[in-house]
Scaffold this active site. Structure first.
Site, PDB file in Angstrom:
ATOM      1  N   GLY A  54      25.850  40.285  -2.081  1.00  0.00           N
ATOM      2  CA  GLY A  54      24.606  40.759  -1.492  1.00  0.00           C
ATOM      3  C   GLY A  54      24.344  40.106  -0.144  1.00  0.00           C
ATOM      4  N   ALA A  55      23.058  40.150   0.282  1.00  0.00           N
ATOM      5  CA  ALA A  55      22.659  39.684   1.620  1.00  0.00           C
ATOM      6  C   ALA A  55      23.594  40.334   2.646  1.00  0.00           C
ATOM      7  CB  ALA A  55      22.675  38.164   1.727  1.00  0.00           C
TER       8      ALA A  55
ATOM      9  N   GLY B 199      29.331  43.138   8.618  1.00  0.00           N
ATOM     10  CA  GLY B 199      30.690  42.827   8.139  1.00  0.00           C
ATOM     11  C   GLY B 199      30.938  43.516   6.797  1.00  0.00           C
ATOM     12  N   HIS B 200      29.997  43.378   5.863  1.00  0.00           N
ATOM     13  CA  HIS B 200      30.131  44.057   4.565  1.00  0.00           C
ATOM     14  C   HIS B 200      30.175  45.572   4.757  1.00  0.00           C
ATOM     15  CE1 HIS B 200      27.901  40.324   3.139  1.00  0.00           C
ATOM     16  NE2 HIS B 200      28.956  40.327   2.346  1.00  0.00           N
TER      17      HIS B 200
ATOM     18  N   GLY C 108      37.112  40.818   3.687  1.00  0.00           N
ATOM     19  CA  GLY C 108      37.049  40.471   5.106  1.00  0.00           C
ATOM     20  C   GLY C 108      37.952  39.287   5.428  1.00  0.00           C
TER      21      GLY C 108
ATOM     22  N   ASP D 117      36.947  35.279   5.493  1.00  0.00           N
ATOM     23  CA  ASP D 117      37.300  34.380   4.386  1.00  0.00           C
ATOM     24  C   ASP D 117      38.818  34.462   4.207  1.00  0.00           C
ATOM     25  OD1 ASP D 117      34.616  33.509   3.507  1.00  0.00           O
ATOM     26  OD2 ASP D 117      34.354  35.656   3.244  1.00  0.00           O
TER      27      ASP D 117
ATOM     28  N   SER E 114      27.862  36.531   8.850  1.00  0.00           N
ATOM     29  CA  SER E 114      27.869  35.847   7.560  1.00  0.00           C
ATOM     30  C   SER E 114      26.480  35.958   6.955  1.00  0.00           C
ATOM     31  CB  SER E 114      28.213  34.371   7.770  1.00  0.00           C
ATOM     32  OG  SER E 114      27.821  33.612   6.643  1.00  0.00           O
ATOM     33  N   SER E 115      26.428  36.049   5.642  1.00  0.00           N
ATOM     34  CA  SER E 115      25.113  36.110   4.970  1.00  0.00           C
ATOM     35  C   SER E 115      24.327  34.846   5.230  1.00  0.00           C
ATOM     36  CB  SER E 115      25.314  36.280   3.466  1.00  0.00           C
ATOM     37  OG  SER E 115      26.072  37.420   3.217  1.00  0.00           O
ATOM     38  N   ARG E 116      25.030  33.755   5.547  1.00  0.00           N
ATOM     39  CA  ARG E 116      24.338  32.484   5.766  1.00  0.00           C
ATOM     40  C   ARG E 116      23.654  32.408   7.123  1.00  0.00           C
ATOM     41  NH1 ARG E 116      26.899  28.607   2.021  1.00  0.00           N
ATOM     42  NH2 ARG E 116      28.475  29.795   0.920  1.00  0.00           N
TER      43      ARG E 116
HETATM   44  O1  PAF Z   1      33.371  36.906  -0.449  1.00  0.00           O
HETATM   45  C1  PAF Z   1      32.442  36.971  -1.273  1.00  0.00           C
HETATM   46  O2  PAF Z   1      31.337  37.455  -0.980  1.00  0.00           O
HETATM   47  C2  PAF Z   1      32.666  36.461  -2.683  1.00  0.00           C
HETATM   48  O3  PAF Z   1      33.482  35.345  -2.684  1.00  0.00           O
HETATM   49  C3  PAF Z   1      33.214  37.539  -3.640  1.00  0.00           C
HETATM   50  C4  PAF Z   1      34.585  38.014  -3.220  1.00  0.00           C
HETATM   51  C5  PAF Z   1      32.248  38.719  -3.683  1.00  0.00           C
HETATM   52  C6  PAF Z   1      33.334  36.971  -5.047  1.00  0.00           C
HETATM   53  O4  PAF Z   1      32.092  36.545  -5.538  1.00  0.00           O
END
Ligand code: PAF
Length: 280
Positions: free
Chosen positions: A31-32, A36-37, A147, A150, A185-187
């Site tokens: 979530g968040a 990128g997502h 992505g 990571d 990044s969600s952060r």
């Molecule tokens: O990259 C992430 O957001 C998390 O590590 C994932 C792959 C959803 C697993 O919880």
């Protein structure tokens, strides 16, 4: 867009889709959501008949309880963004649904989880692998999208599907950056205005490392990055490594034909940020 909170109805629905010949793309998230997502969703929508996204803040991958507590949760906005991006199905399970009983799997990823993130966040990748394997078993996708921000996680997931023989294609997707270079990044939403202003220093340090890669020694590049990060207010370097892109072993001297990637983790105030860049 359909939202499922439980595994059984989701699987019944997906089984029908597969029987009718549809392909499934899967985007796991916590979530968040940010652009990128949404770029992962776009890749999946382009490649598959149906796109499934999961939203689950996986407690097993947080070695720091405070980090888990502070992880941003923006469900209503996430659902709207997923719908607009063409996602077909969202899986949004509770902790009980995902882990009805204690899980005690310990994977052996060799060197892959002993360096960088693995070294600084003990148990993190084991927790990621537990949830991703479970999500793959639930959704049985043809393709799953991750992505490259990571990068080490991506290497772990590729190893996971090989070790556990999970029939899914892992599709790496490029890092999406803000206009000033900060990796999405969600952060990032936890940064103060001043921290957000200095955060692109991470990207500039990586760019500097890349431009120096063919000119100077690895040690000098590492010292240079260390100095750059030290000069940014509130920023502390956790690690900066130049590693082989396949084995993730640190590169001490360059070898012909070897592809190297620079990986960095910093704390900006209390917020931990990571980024990476191919150097050649
Ligand atoms: O990259 C992430 O957001 C998390 O590590 C994932 C792959 C959803 C697993 O919880």
């Amino acid at each position: 867009m359909q939202v499922f909170k439980e595994i059984t109805p989701l699987q019944e629905y997906l089984d029908i889709q597969v029987r009718e010949g549809r392909t499934i793309g899967f985007v796991p998230t916590m979530g968040a959501l940010h652009d990128g997502h949404l770029s992962l969703i776009a890749f999946s929508v382009a490649d598959n008949d149906l796109t499934v996204a999961s939203i689950f803040v996986n407690p097993k991958q947080f070695n720091n309880p405070d980090d888990l507590k502070k992880y941003p949760r923006t469900l209503d906005r996430d659902l709207k963004e997923l719908e607009t991006s063409g996602c077909d199905i969202v899986f949004f399970p509770s902790g009980k649904e995902m882990y009805p009983e204690e899980v005690h799997i310990v994977y052996d990823f060799g060197n892959l989880d002993m360096v960088m993130e693995g070294k600084h966040r003990p148990g993190h990748f084991n927790g990621v692998a537990i949830v991703v394997e479970r999500l793959f078993k639930i959704t049985k996708p043809d393709k799953a999208y991750f992505g490259q921000k990571d990068f080490q996680q991506l290497a772990i997931i590729k190893a996971l599907v090989e070790i556990q023989k999970i029939p899914v294609d892992i599709i790496p997707c490029p890092i999406v950056r803000e206009a000033d270079g900060l990796a999405m990044s969600s952060r990032n939403i936890r940064l103060t205005v001043a921290q957000r202003k200095s955060a692109p220093g991470i990207y500039r340090a990586l760019q500097g490392a890349k431009s120096k890669f063919n000119q100077t020694s690895i040690k000098e590049i590492k010292d240079w990055v260390d100095r750059q990060i030290r000069n940014i207010p509130e920023m502390e370097l956790e690690y900066f490594e130049i590693v082989d892109q396949k084995s993730l072993t640190p590169v001490l001297t360059r070898r012909q034909g070897q592809t190297c990637i620079a990986c960095i983790a910093v704390y900006l105030g209390e917020v931990r940020l990571i980024d990476n860049m191919f150097l050649n």
